[in-house]
Design an enzyme around this catalytic site. Structure first.
Site, short mmCIF file in Angstrom:
data_model
loop_
_atom_site.label_atom_id
_atom_site.label_comp_id
_atom_site.label_asym_id
_atom_site.label_seq_id
_atom_site.Cartn_x
_atom_site.Cartn_y
_atom_site.Cartn_z
N ASN A 54 0.88 -1.17 0.00
CA ASN A 54 0.00 0.00 0.00
C ASN A 54 0.92 1.22 0.00
OD1 ASN A 54 -1.80 2.04 0.47
ND2 ASN A 54 -2.73 1.11 2.29
N HIS B 135 -13.24 2.37 0.23
CA HIS B 135 -13.18 1.28 1.23
C HIS B 135 -13.77 -0.01 0.66
CE1 HIS B 135 -13.54 4.51 4.66
NE2 HIS B 135 -12.27 4.34 4.31
N ARG C 224 -12.91 14.44 8.76
CA ARG C 224 -13.67 14.82 7.55
C ARG C 224 -15.15 15.01 7.90
NH1 ARG C 224 -12.05 9.94 3.88
NH2 ARG C 224 -10.37 9.35 5.29
#
Ligand code: AMP
Length: 402
Positions: free
Chosen positions: A7, A184, A245
Site C-alpha cells: 500500500n 473502502h 472529515r
C-alpha cells in the site's frame, strides 16, 4: 507461494508478506517519512518457530525505490528475514485507490492498466500517483513477478445510476466523470464475505449493511452480494462523520465561507478534510480520547459522539429502506470493531425495524468475528474485523495461479 502486499502512499509504504494457502502473515511493516530528512522503517517478522522479531531502521530514505530496497533487505536478512531470496515472492498485490469507471474488479497490471490508473489521477490526485510509484518500483525490482491492482472503488461499480449520479448537469458526468464512486470497497467486500460465512449462505444471497468506522468512515448497502449504494462519493469526503472529515454538508457552504470568511477553495478543502468531523466538533479525533473526555464532563466530546452516531443511524435507516430485507448489519474498522457505545447508539431506535442488540454481547471485547444481536433479532448484527491486506492477498490468489 508468498504474496507481497503493498500500500504505497505519497511518503510511505505499508506492506505485508502473506503465505498463500495458510494465509499466515510472515512479515508486516511500514516505511514512512520518505523524502524527509530522516526516514523510518519498522518491520515485524513472524518467523513461525520463534516470537515476533522487530526491526527499526532510521536513515534518510530519499524515494520509494530506496524505501522498497530497504524493505527487501530486511525481508531477506539472515536473522530477521522471512524469505531467503526475492524469487520466493510469487505475486505482488497493490492497493490502488481510484479505478474510476475503468475497473469493476481487481486486475493483473499491464501497461494498459497503468495508463488507466494514470487517467484516473484527476479523481484521486493525492493517492493514484503514490500508488503508481509503488507499482513502478515493484516492477523495477521484481520484473518477472505478476503484479495485481486491487481498487478501493471496484466493489462499488455495481451501483446503479440512480445511486451514483449527482443531480447535476449530465454533461459533468459524461465529459468529466463527475459521479459517486465510493471507497473502502476492499474492506466492505471482505467483511461481507465473512458475514455470509457466519450467516451460512452464499454471499450472492445476502442483503447486508456494512459499516466501516475508522479514521475514515463509510457505509454500504449490499444486495445479493453486490454494492448498490455507499456513503462516500466522488471523493472520500461525503457521507458519515469521520475523524477529521465532515461527511455530508450543504454544498453552498463553500460560497458562504468565501463570501463571509474570505477563504479560498484550497483552504475550504483543507478545513473540510482535515479540521472537521469529530476533530472539528470537539478538538479530538481519536474515539478513545473522545470517550475519556466525555466521561470527564466534556460536553462537546459527548456531542461529537452524538452527531456521529445520529448520522450513522440515519444512513442505516436509509439503506434499510433501499434494501427492504436486511440479513445483517456488520460493524468493522477501529471504532466499529472496538466501540460498544458507538455501535449501540448507532442502532438506537431501530428495534422497530427488527434490529435488537444484545447489550452483553455488544460489551464483550473480542478480536474475532461475532454476532452481537439477540436470538429474536430479525436483522442480525455482527462485529467483523476487517483485514484489507488479507483481502488483497485473496484477490491476488484468484488471478495468479502457482
Ligand atoms: P482505523 O482507521 O480503522 O485504523 O481506525 C482508527 C480509529 O479507531 C482511531 O482513530 C480510534 O478512534 C478508533 N479506535 C481504535 N481502538 C479503539 C477502541 N478500543 N475504542 C474506540 N475507538 C477505537
Amino acid at each position: 507461494m508468498k504474496f507481497f502486499i503493498i500500500n504505497s502512499g505519497s511518503s510511505s509504504i505499508k506492506y505485508q508478506v502473506i503465505e498463500q494457502g495458510t494465509e499466515a502473515v510472515l512479515a508486516s511493516g511500514l516505511v514512512e517519512r520518505i523524502g524527509e530528512v530522516c526516514g523510518r522503517l519498522k518491520n515485524t517478522s513472524f518467523p513461525g518457530s520463534s516470537d515476533a522479531l522487530e526491526t527499526v531502521i532510521e536513515q534518510p530514505i530519499p524515494d520509494h525505490y530506496s524505501g522498497m530496497m530497504l524493505v527487501i533487505g530486511v525481508l531477506t536478512d539472515k536473522k530477521h528475514g522471512v524469505i531467503c531470496h526475492t524469487s520466493e515472492i510469487g505475486a505482488i498485490g497493490h492497493r490502488v485507490v481510484h479505478g474510476g469507471e475503468d475497473f469493476r474488479a481487481s486486475t493483473l497490471i499491464t501497461p494498459e492498466v497503468i495508463g488507466a490508473i494514470r487517467r484516473n489521477i484527476p479523481l484521486a490526485p493525492l493517492h493514484n500517483p503514490a500508488n503508481l510509484d509503488g507499482i513502478r518500483v515493484a516492477m523495477e525490482i521484481f520484473p518477472e513477478v505478476p503484479q495485481v491492482a486491487v481498487f478501493d472503488t471496484a466493489f462499488h461499480q455495481t451501483m446503479p445510476p440512480r445511486a451514483f449520479l449527482y443531480a447535476l448537469p449530465y454533461d459533468l458526468y459524461e465529459r468529466d466523470r463527475v459521479r459517486r464512486y465510493g471507497f473502502h470497497g476492499t474492506s466492505h467486500r471482505f467483511v461481507a464475505g465473512e458475514c455470509a460465512r457466519l450467516l451460512g449462505k452464499p454471499l450472492a444471497e445476502c442483503n447486508l449493511i456494512t459499516v466501516h468506522l475508522g479514521n475514515g468512515c463509510s457505509m454500504t448497502a449490499i444486495e445479493n452480494g453486490r454494492s448498490i449504494d455507499t456513503s462516500l462519493g466522488m471523493t472520500p469526503l461525503e457521507g458519515l462523520v469521520m475523524g477529521t472529515r465532515c461527511g455530508d454538508i450543504d454544498p453552498a457552504l463553500h460560497l458562504f465561507l468565501k463570501q463571509n470568511k474570505g477563504m479560498d477553495l484550497e483552504s475550504i478543502d483543507a478545513l473540510l478534510n482535515k479540521e472537521s468531523g469529530l476533530k472539528g466538533l470537539c478538538g479530538l479525533n481519536d474515539m478513545r480520547d473522545i470517550h475519556k473526555a466525555a466521561a470527564e464532563g466534556n460536553v462537546r466530546a459527548r456531542l461529537a459522539v452524538e452527531v456521529q452516531t445520529y448520522r450513522n443511524r440515519k444512513y442505516i435507516g436509509a439503506f434499510m429502506a433501499v434494501l427492504g430485507r436486511v440479513d445483517g448489519i456488520v460493524f468493522t474498522a477501529g471504532i466499529g470493531e472496538n466501540d460498544p457505545i458507538v455501535r449501540a447508539e448507532s442502532l438506537k431506535g431501530l428495534e422497530v425495524f427488527g434490529v435488537r442488540l444484545d447489550p452483553d454481547k455488544n460489551d464483550q471485547r473480542a478480536g474475532e468475528a461475532r454476532c452481537i444481536s439477540t436470538a429474536d433479532s430479525t436483522v442480525r448484527v455482527f462485529v467483523i474485523p476487517t483485514n484489507e491486506e488479507l483481502a488483497i492477498a485473496r484477490e491476488v490468489a484468484t488471478l495468479v495461479r502457482p
